[in-house]
Design a protein around this motif. Structure first.
Motif, PDB file in Angstrom:
ATOM      1  N   ALA A  57       0.835  -1.202   0.000  1.00  0.00           N
ATOM      2  CA  ALA A  57       0.000   0.000   0.000  1.00  0.00           C
ATOM      3  C   ALA A  57       0.868   1.250   0.000  1.00  0.00           C
ATOM      4  CB  ALA A  57      -0.904  -0.011   1.236  1.00  0.00           C
ATOM      5  N   ARG A  58       0.372   2.321  -0.664  1.00  0.00           N
ATOM      6  CA  ARG A  58       1.127   3.566  -0.648  1.00  0.00           C
ATOM      7  C   ARG A  58       1.128   4.168   0.756  1.00  0.00           C
ATOM      8  NH1 ARG A  58       0.018   8.772  -0.986  1.00  0.00           N
ATOM      9  NH2 ARG A  58      -2.204   8.414  -1.283  1.00  0.00           N
ATOM     10  N   GLN A  59      -0.005   4.063   1.427  1.00  0.00           N
ATOM     11  CA  GLN A  59      -0.058   4.541   2.796  1.00  0.00           C
ATOM     12  C   GLN A  59       0.715   3.583   3.693  1.00  0.00           C
ATOM     13  OE1 GLN A  59      -1.653   7.212   4.400  1.00  0.00           O
ATOM     14  NE2 GLN A  59      -1.886   8.139   2.383  1.00  0.00           N
ATOM     15  N   ALA A  60       1.529   4.133   4.544  1.00  0.00           N
ATOM     16  CA  ALA A  60       2.316   3.311   5.458  1.00  0.00           C
ATOM     17  C   ALA A  60       2.200   3.888   6.862  1.00  0.00           C
ATOM     18  CB  ALA A  60       3.775   3.271   5.000  1.00  0.00           C
ATOM     19  N   ARG A  61       2.815   3.215   7.806  1.00  0.00           N
ATOM     20  CA  ARG A  61       2.739   3.665   9.192  1.00  0.00           C
ATOM     21  C   ARG A  61       4.133   3.670   9.808  1.00  0.00           C
ATOM     22  NH1 ARG A  61      -1.694  -0.253  11.704  1.00  0.00           N
ATOM     23  NH2 ARG A  61      -0.428  -1.780  10.612  1.00  0.00           N
ATOM     24  N   THR A  62       4.318   4.542  10.767  1.00  0.00           N
ATOM     25  CA  THR A  62       5.568   4.591  11.510  1.00  0.00           C
ATOM     26  C   THR A  62       5.302   4.158  12.945  1.00  0.00           C
ATOM     27  OG1 THR A  62       6.527   6.338  10.163  1.00  0.00           O
ATOM     28  CG2 THR A  62       7.402   6.084  12.371  1.00  0.00           C
ATOM     29  N   LEU A  63       6.075   3.216  13.415  1.00  0.00           N
ATOM     30  CA  LEU A  63       5.939   2.719  14.784  1.00  0.00           C
ATOM     31  C   LEU A  63       6.873   3.545  15.668  1.00  0.00           C
ATOM     32  CD1 LEU A  63       4.496   0.376  16.343  1.00  0.00           C
ATOM     33  CD2 LEU A  63       6.603  -0.921  16.068  1.00  0.00           C
ATOM     34  N   THR A  64       6.338   4.454  16.465  1.00  0.00           N
ATOM     35  CA  THR A  64       7.183   5.406  17.180  1.00  0.00           C
ATOM     36  C   THR A  64       7.760   4.876  18.482  1.00  0.00           C
ATOM     37  OG1 THR A  64       5.238   6.390  18.221  1.00  0.00           O
ATOM     38  CG2 THR A  64       6.027   7.393  16.184  1.00  0.00           C
ATOM     39  N   SER A  65       7.421   3.652  18.846  1.00  0.00           N
ATOM     40  CA  SER A  65       8.076   3.085  20.021  1.00  0.00           C
ATOM     41  C   SER A  65       9.406   2.451  19.645  1.00  0.00           C
ATOM     42  CB  SER A  65       7.172   2.039  20.686  1.00  0.00           C
ATOM     43  OG  SER A  65       6.906   0.984  19.779  1.00  0.00           O
ATOM     44  N   SER A  66       9.678   2.333  18.360  1.00  0.00           N
ATOM     45  CA  SER A  66      10.936   1.770  17.886  1.00  0.00           C
ATOM     46  C   SER A  66      11.838   2.891  17.392  1.00  0.00           C
ATOM     47  CB  SER A  66      10.677   0.785  16.744  1.00  0.00           C
ATOM     48  OG  SER A  66       9.853  -0.272  17.169  1.00  0.00           O
ATOM     49  N   LEU A  67      13.052   2.544  17.059  1.00  0.00           N
ATOM     50  CA  LEU A  67      13.956   3.532  16.488  1.00  0.00           C
ATOM     51  C   LEU A  67      14.978   2.843  15.611  1.00  0.00           C
ATOM     52  CD1 LEU A  67      17.053   3.604  17.917  1.00  0.00           C
ATOM     53  CD2 LEU A  67      15.675   4.262  19.871  1.00  0.00           C
ATOM     54  N   VAL A  68      15.465   3.584  14.644  1.00  0.00           N
ATOM     55  CA  VAL A  68      16.626   3.189  13.862  1.00  0.00           C
ATOM     56  C   VAL A  68      17.591   4.357  13.933  1.00  0.00           C
ATOM     57  CG1 VAL A  68      17.512   2.771  11.547  1.00  0.00           C
ATOM     58  CG2 VAL A  68      15.476   1.588  12.303  1.00  0.00           C
ATOM     59  N   ARG A  69      18.831   4.104  14.275  1.00  0.00           N
ATOM     60  CA  ARG A  69      19.808   5.182  14.368  1.00  0.00           C
ATOM     61  C   ARG A  69      20.791   5.039  13.217  1.00  0.00           C
ATOM     62  NH1 ARG A  69      20.111   7.960  18.687  1.00  0.00           N
ATOM     63  NH2 ARG A  69      19.314   6.237  19.909  1.00  0.00           N
ATOM     64  N   THR A  70      20.724   5.956  12.284  1.00  0.00           N
ATOM     65  CA  THR A  70      21.631   5.936  11.147  1.00  0.00           C
ATOM     66  C   THR A  70      21.715   7.351  10.600  1.00  0.00           C
ATOM     67  OG1 THR A  70      22.122   4.835   9.046  1.00  0.00           O
ATOM     68  CG2 THR A  70      19.837   5.359   9.471  1.00  0.00           C
ATOM     69  N   VAL A  71      22.483   7.553   9.544  1.00  0.00           N
ATOM     70  CA  VAL A  71      22.710   8.899   9.033  1.00  0.00           C
ATOM     71  C   VAL A  71      21.480   9.412   8.297  1.00  0.00           C
ATOM     72  CG1 VAL A  71      24.161  10.323   7.538  1.00  0.00           C
ATOM     73  CG2 VAL A  71      25.175   8.452   8.861  1.00  0.00           C
ATOM     74  N   ARG A  72      21.104  10.682   8.568  1.00  0.00           N
ATOM     75  CA  ARG A  72      19.949  11.290   7.916  1.00  0.00           C
ATOM     76  C   ARG A  72      20.186  11.436   6.416  1.00  0.00           C
ATOM     77  NH1 ARG A  72      19.288  15.918  10.900  1.00  0.00           N
ATOM     78  NH2 ARG A  72      17.475  15.169  12.008  1.00  0.00           N
ATOM     79  N   SER A  73      19.150  11.203   5.629  1.00  0.00           N
ATOM     80  CA  SER A  73      19.230  11.428   4.186  1.00  0.00           C
ATOM     81  C   SER A  73      18.043  12.284   3.766  1.00  0.00           C
ATOM     82  CB  SER A  73      19.206  10.092   3.429  1.00  0.00           C
ATOM     83  OG  SER A  73      17.991   9.416   3.659  1.00  0.00           O
ATOM     84  N   PRO A  74      18.145  13.019   2.659  1.00  0.00           N
ATOM     85  CA  PRO A  74      17.036  13.879   2.245  1.00  0.00           C
ATOM     86  C   PRO A  74      15.812  13.069   1.853  1.00  0.00           C
ATOM     87  CG  PRO A  74      18.724  13.775   0.537  1.00  0.00           C
ATOM     88  CD  PRO A  74      19.292  13.095   1.744  1.00  0.00           C
ATOM     89  N   ALA A  75      14.663  13.722   1.878  1.00  0.00           N
ATOM     90  CA  ALA A  75      13.435  13.064   1.431  1.00  0.00           C
ATOM     91  C   ALA A  75      13.527  12.786  -0.069  1.00  0.00           C
ATOM     92  CB  ALA A  75      12.238  13.957   1.736  1.00  0.00           C
ATOM     93  N   PRO A  76      12.804  11.757  -0.553  1.00  0.00           N
ATOM     94  CA  PRO A  76      12.840  11.453  -1.987  1.00  0.00           C
ATOM     95  C   PRO A  76      12.508  12.684  -2.829  1.00  0.00           C
ATOM     96  CG  PRO A  76      11.676   9.744  -0.787  1.00  0.00           C
ATOM     97  CD  PRO A  76      11.944  10.839   0.196  1.00  0.00           C
ATOM     98  N   ALA A  77      13.292  12.889  -3.896  1.00  0.00           N
ATOM     99  CA  ALA A  77      13.104  14.068  -4.751  1.00  0.00           C
ATOM    100  C   ALA A  77      12.005  13.813  -5.780  1.00  0.00           C
ATOM    101  CB  ALA A  77      14.419  14.413  -5.449  1.00  0.00           C
ATOM    102  N   GLY A  78      11.585  14.865  -6.441  1.00  0.00           N
ATOM    103  CA  GLY A  78      10.598  14.730  -7.505  1.00  0.00           C
ATOM    104  C   GLY A  78       9.201  15.104  -7.049  1.00  0.00           C
ATOM    105  N   PHE A  79       8.328  15.318  -8.024  1.00  0.00           N
ATOM    106  CA  PHE A  79       6.961  15.728  -7.746  1.00  0.00           C
ATOM    107  C   PHE A  79       6.126  14.536  -7.282  1.00  0.00           C
ATOM    108  CE2 PHE A  79       2.564  16.458  -9.120  1.00  0.00           C
ATOM    109  CZ  PHE A  79       2.284  17.624  -8.417  1.00  0.00           C
ATOM    110  N   VAL A  80       5.249  14.777  -6.310  1.00  0.00           N
ATOM    111  CA  VAL A  80       4.349  13.746  -5.793  1.00  0.00           C
ATOM    112  C   VAL A  80       2.922  14.138  -6.161  1.00  0.00           C
ATOM    113  CG1 VAL A  80       3.556  12.488  -3.762  1.00  0.00           C
ATOM    114  CG2 VAL A  80       5.904  13.335  -3.862  1.00  0.00           C
ATOM    115  N   ASP A  81       2.268  13.298  -6.918  1.00  0.00           N
ATOM    116  CA  ASP A  81       0.894  13.581  -7.335  1.00  0.00           C
ATOM    117  C   ASP A  81      -0.057  13.144  -6.231  1.00  0.00           C
ATOM    118  OD1 ASP A  81      -1.369  14.235  -8.699  1.00  0.00           O
ATOM    119  OD2 ASP A  81      -1.290  12.522 -10.079  1.00  0.00           O
TER     120      ASP A  81
END
Length: 718
Positions: free
Chosen positions: A353-377
């Motif tokens: 599914a295009r819609q996804a969820r973030t589980l905020t009780s978990s974490l991943v620690r790694t280097v920040r990267s920019p959000a995906p580029a390009g237009f979103v319809d």
């Protein structure tokens, strides 16, 4: 009793430590270090000839030479039963000293050497292994070479031919296009992507092992690393952990997995810090739909709580915020897409599914990267539900990340006083993540944060790397816990400074911009007021009365010390051991200062400290010389007495008035030794008296008491 030779050797080692800071002398000492490391390793006779031959070395001597000259930092391995970073994380001089050398000169009975066999359990079942020149590691390795087989595994042991171990430790992983057909009977698949420069591969493999041992799981270790040490650990894991394979690379690997009814796949991104509990949460939710963890950057702030859409482009939700903000928004956040490389998905054959969820009780620690580029319809994400739960409203007139404002609220205290709910940012010198858990500042910050929350306040904690985070404009009050590193007042916030250590490093400039200044010493606060020309108020260190309290444990005969060596000869540890008085030491960096067998563990989980303090015959303590001179009383003493324990410490002005005999003071080493050689039951007050003293400490010197003082100061200043 330590011999005079051993005592002299300690003094020589201390002198060498000091000499390393001299530019001209340093290269000579480093050369001598490498010679000594190589000699120690060669004498232990634990270099595997087949392993080094496969790496192109003609002799143990040439391999050891390459190892001590820096190979240990580049993934070079001399024995397949030892993981370099795992051993280094448990012993002193992490990163400077080769792990194999550190293992050989420390208490090998307590050191875990690999995720693939239990070295500490082996030492218990084979006590003769402690007499081996290389301890349990050497004994197990020699036994395996002699018998042609070895038992690998921790909870699920499996006998494996030694030839298979050598083959696994030296082979190159096969590519993903040769992936074998996986059974569809098991519901879960774990894809663990292993990249270059994994900071703690043992932690990650422990996560994989924990999930696999839950059952009904296939494991794929997708390897994109050249570290022979890391490759060997992964290949060995596949020898004994059921349904585990290793492959090279990880692009499009998920597309090779066949559908599984009610199945789920978990992908762990390279270098991500994902615990077994976090991973289980993702697997539970991943059956229902795409879900990712809260993704934290290396400074401890949020890299992404999922992707949202703003003006036709993706943005990271809660980027730059403390993780407390994302977690306040809800345990599961519905988002437009997942950002982190770690995630869980259903394996039932449905399109993701295009819609996804973030589980905020978990974490991943790694280097920040920019959000995906390009237009979103897609239409803009409605931010109000996320933000209101976190206590914010957004200015939607901005085109990028919206600028936020806090919702104004009040709270009624227990005494009926109505106070505003302020947002506090507690700034500390500790690093973020698991390595910050070794810092007392981390736990001190949590203690004061919880106490402020009990007063209705909103509190976030910033590691040192996040002290200037981009979202600091939201903070009402900054509480800077001044330790070994300077912390600045924050523009736009009511800034409070609490000096809890290192008073000798404080200058007038360090106090600039702070509305109120506190110090954990009554005499130093008075002197600092006169010296700097600004009021400095005494606010002593304290304890968490909820965690440090008696539980009725019987007292043992163990004398305990908890703490690091600090690079100095700490008298409360070194001198009793030198005099033949046993001390159980829990802490890092003691190599060269005390016998290896005195170090029980590199650290103690914070939730076990109260029981340790209560049951110990006595807890030994000393102060950093500058803190002792300035009258800064260690918070460890408050914790020990609150837990019902007894402490022995060097004398600091004001201790007797506070602790009333529950802390026995000494002024000289002979006096310390005399106390330790006596019957401590006759030295300390009765158990009933200790209980009364502990009750008073928990009431008068608790985080709750300190939090009320700080809140009053913030309200008065505002």
């Amino acid at each position: 009793m330590l011999s005079r030779f051993a005592a002299a050797l300690q003094r020589v080692r201390a002198a060498l430590r000091a000499a390393r800071s001299i530019r001209v002398v340093r290269p000579l000492i480093e050369t001598a270090d490498r010679i000594w490391w190589a000699r120690t390793i060669l004498r232990a006779d634990v270099v595997d000839p087949d392993l080094i031959a496969a790496a192109g070395y003609s002799s143990p001597r040439s391999a050891v030479r390459a190892y001590v000259r820096g190979g240990f930092r580049k993934g070079m391995s001399l024995n397949p039963l030892l993981m370099e970073k795992l051993v280094a994380s448990q012993l002193s001089d992490v990163g400077r000293v080769p792990a194999l050398y550190a293992y050989l000169v420390n208490n090998r009975q307590r050191v875990r050497t690999s995720v693939n066999w239990d070295a500490t359990a082996y030492a218990e079942t084979h006590p003769e292994s402690l007499d081996d020149p290389a301890g349990p590691l050497g004994h197990q390795w020699r036994s395996a070479r002699a018998t042609g087989e070895i038992v690998l595994g921790v909870n699920e042991a499996r006998t494996v031919p030694w030839s298979a171990v050598l083959a696994a430790a030296t082979r190159t992983p096969r590519s993903a296009d040769t992936v074998p057909t996986l059974s569809t009977e098991r519901k879960r698949v774990i894809i663990c992507e292993v990249g270059e420069d994994e900071p703690d591969l043992a932690f990650t493999l422990d996560m994989v092992i924990g999930l696999a041992e839950d059952g009904d799981t296939d494991v794929i270790l997708a390897l994109e690393t050249t570290s022979r040490d890391d490759l060997a650990a992964c290949h060995l894991l596949a020898l004994w952990l059921p349904h585990t394979i290793t492959l090279r690379g990880f692009s499009e690997l998920r597309s090779l997995l066949p559908p599984r009814p009610d199945g789920v796949v978990l992908v762990r991104a390279p270098r991500a810090e994902l615990s077994a509990d976090d991973a289980r949460g993702l697997l539970t939710e991943g059956v229902r739909g795409a879900v990712g963890p809260l993704w934290l950057d290396t400074d401890g702030t949020v890299a992404s709580a999922g992707l949202i859409v703003r003006n036709g482009r993706y943005r990271h939700l809660f980027e730059g915020h403390p993780p407390e903000d994302a977690r306040a928004a809800g345990a599961l956040l519905e988002v437009a897409g997942l950002a982190a490389g770690s995630y869980a998905l259903p394996l039932d054959g449905r399109p993701a599914a295009r819609q996804a969820r973030t589980l905020t009780s978990s974490l991943v620690r790694t280097v920040r990267s920019p959000a995906p580029a390009g237009f979103v319809d897609a239409p803009d994400t409605e931010l109000t539900p996320y933000l209101r739960r976190a206590g914010f409203v957004a200015d939607t007139r901005t085109s990028g990340a919206p600028r936020l404002q806090r919702l104004q609220r009040t709270h009624t205290l227990a005494d009926g006083t109505v106070v505003p709910v302020l947002r506090w940012a507690v700034k500390i010198a500790a690093p973020p993540g698991r390595f910050g858990e070794y810092w007392g500042d981390t736990h001190f910050a949590r203690g004061i944060a919880e106490a402020l929350r009990r007063l209705g306040q909103e509190v976030v904690i910033d590691a040192y790397a996040a002290r200037r985070r981009s979202t600091s404009y939201l903070d009402d009050v900054v509480l800077a816990l001044r330790g070994p590193e300077p912390l600045e007042a924050q523009t736009g916030a009511h800034s409070l400074l609490w000096i809890i250590s290192h008073p000798d490093e404080i200058t007038a400039k360090d106090l600039d911009g702070f509305a109120s200044v506190f110090a954990a010493s009554t005499p130093w606060a008075a002197l600092a007021t006169e010296r700097f020309g600004v009021p400095v108020h005494a606010l002593l260190q304290c304890t968490d009365g909820g965690r440090f309290r008696p539980s009725g444990l019987p007292r043992t005969k163990e004398r305990v010390f908890v703490g690091t060596a600090r690079g100095i000869s700490r008298p409360s540890v070194v001198e009793p051991l030198r005099a033949g008085i046993p001390v159980s030491v829990y802490g890092p960096d003691w190599t060269g200062w005390i016998p290896a067998q005195a170090v029980v563990a590199r650290s103690v989980p914070n939730d076990r400290l109260s029981a340790m303090y209560e049951s110990a015959d006595a807890v030994l303590n000393d102060h950093w010389p500058a803190m002792q001179r300035a009258g800064f009383i260690s918070n460890r003493l408050f914790d020990v007495v609150a837990a019902g324990g007894r402490a022995i410490s060097d004398r600091v002005v004001g201790m007797e008035e506070i602790f009333r005999g529950s802390v026995r003071e000494y002024e000289s080493i002979p006096e310390l030794l005399e106390i330790l050689r006596s019957d401590l039951d006759s030295v300390f007050p009765s158990q009933d008296a200790l209980t009364r003293i502990g009750d008073r400490i928990r009431q008068d010197h608790s985080f709750d008491a300190r939090a009320r003082t700080l809140l009053d100061a913030a309200l008065k200043g505002r």
